[in-house]
Design an enzyme around this catalytic site. Structure first.
Site, PDB file in Angstrom:
ATOM      1  N   HIS A  36       0.861  -1.200  -0.020  1.00 57.39           N
ATOM      2  CA  HIS A  36       0.056   0.033   0.018  1.00 57.39           C
ATOM      3  C   HIS A  36       0.633   1.382   0.122  1.00 57.39           C
ATOM      4  O   HIS A  36       0.637   2.216   0.593  1.00 57.39           O
ATOM      5  CB  HIS A  36      -1.004   0.070   1.263  1.00 57.39           C
ATOM      6  CG  HIS A  36      -2.047  -1.130   1.098  1.00 57.39           C
ATOM      7  ND1 HIS A  36      -3.060  -1.034   2.031  1.00 57.39           N
ATOM      8  CD2 HIS A  36      -2.034  -2.178   0.409  1.00 57.39           C
ATOM      9  CE1 HIS A  36      -3.888  -2.154   1.801  1.00 57.39           C
ATOM     10  NE2 HIS A  36      -3.069  -2.914   0.819  1.00 57.39           N
ATOM     11  N   LEU A  81      -5.597   3.219   6.174  1.00 57.84           N
ATOM     12  CA  LEU A  81      -4.188   3.157   6.481  1.00 57.84           C
ATOM     13  C   LEU A  81      -3.416   2.285   5.535  1.00 57.84           C
ATOM     14  O   LEU A  81      -3.913   1.253   4.998  1.00 57.84           O
ATOM     15  CB  LEU A  81      -3.976   2.564   7.763  1.00 57.84           C
ATOM     16  CG  LEU A  81      -4.431   3.292   8.805  1.00 57.84           C
ATOM     17  CD1 LEU A  81      -4.572   2.762  10.178  1.00 57.84           C
ATOM     18  CD2 LEU A  81      -3.989   4.712   9.314  1.00 57.84           C
ATOM     19  N   ASP A 109      -7.881  -3.430  -0.648  1.00 58.17           N
ATOM     20  CA  ASP A 109      -8.108  -3.209   0.771  1.00 58.17           C
ATOM     21  C   ASP A 109      -9.721  -3.666   0.886  1.00 58.17           C
ATOM     22  O   ASP A 109     -10.462  -3.090   0.486  1.00 58.17           O
ATOM     23  CB  ASP A 109      -7.917  -1.784   0.771  1.00 58.17           C
ATOM     24  CG  ASP A 109      -7.932  -1.614   2.261  1.00 58.17           C
ATOM     25  OD1 ASP A 109      -8.295  -2.532   3.135  1.00 58.17           O
ATOM     26  OD2 ASP A 109      -8.028  -0.337   2.691  1.00 58.17           O
ATOM     27  N   HIS A 113     -16.274  -2.410   6.263  1.00 59.85           N
ATOM     28  CA  HIS A 113     -16.907  -1.996   7.652  1.00 59.85           C
ATOM     29  C   HIS A 113     -18.324  -1.848   7.570  1.00 59.85           C
ATOM     30  O   HIS A 113     -18.572  -1.092   6.543  1.00 59.85           O
ATOM     31  CB  HIS A 113     -16.031  -0.865   8.120  1.00 59.85           C
ATOM     32  CG  HIS A 113     -14.757  -1.490   8.418  1.00 59.85           C
ATOM     33  ND1 HIS A 113     -14.431  -2.380   9.255  1.00 59.85           N
ATOM     34  CD2 HIS A 113     -13.277  -0.885   8.228  1.00 59.85           C
ATOM     35  CE1 HIS A 113     -13.106  -2.588   9.265  1.00 59.85           C
ATOM     36  NE2 HIS A 113     -12.339  -1.688   8.502  1.00 59.85           N
ATOM     37  N   ALA A 125     -10.498   2.288  10.023  1.00 63.04           N
ATOM     38  CA  ALA A 125      -9.723   2.453   8.788  1.00 63.04           C
ATOM     39  C   ALA A 125      -9.841   1.229   8.061  1.00 63.04           C
ATOM     40  O   ALA A 125     -10.150   0.063   8.225  1.00 63.04           O
ATOM     41  CB  ALA A 125      -8.390   2.395   9.141  1.00 63.04           C
TER      42      ALA A 125
END
Length: 129
Positions: A36, A81, A109, A113, A125
């Protein structure tokens, strides 16, 4: 780098400048993938780091910068993040991909959530992509 004395926006830069050279020196044959990438310095490290250094770049770091996250109010669904960085960093990531460097590749990613966990005083995050 998670030292509380290091600004959250500078942690990747500090890692690339201080810790990465130490790792490469301690184990020169080790294959390292920086996950990342979000800064100009990190992507330049991969571009100039030799065959054992690679990195991933997420869609969100290509599409948004920290102004999108913070200007005019906090947008929790852009909180991830490593945290989004400057427009200069975002453009450096895009430019690096355009070089065709085979040691740069997609990093996803998967962080789906629930809305209630993202839209809180201390949201989670991550961006689902």
């Amino acid at each position: 780098v998670t030292d509380p004395a290091v600004d959250v926006f500078d942690r990747e830069r500090v890692f690339v400048r201080t810790r990465l050279p130490q790792l490469i020196s301690m184990a020169p044959g080790l294959k390292i993938v920086l996950e990342h990438l979000s800064t100009k310095e990190a992507v330049e490290s991969v571009l100039h780091g030799g065959p054992n250094l690679a990195g991933t770049i997420t869609p969100q770091h290509l599409l948004a910068n920290r102004n999108a996250l913070l200007a005019g109010g906090i947008r929790p669904h852009l909180y991830c993040l490593p945290i989004l960085k400057t427009e200069e960093d975002r453009r450096a990531l895009l430019d690096a991909l355009r070089t065709g460097c085979p040691r740069l590749f997609l990093g996803t990613d998967s962080a789906p959530h629930a809305i209630g966990r993202k839209e809180t005083g201390c949201g989670c995050a991550g961006i689902f992509n």
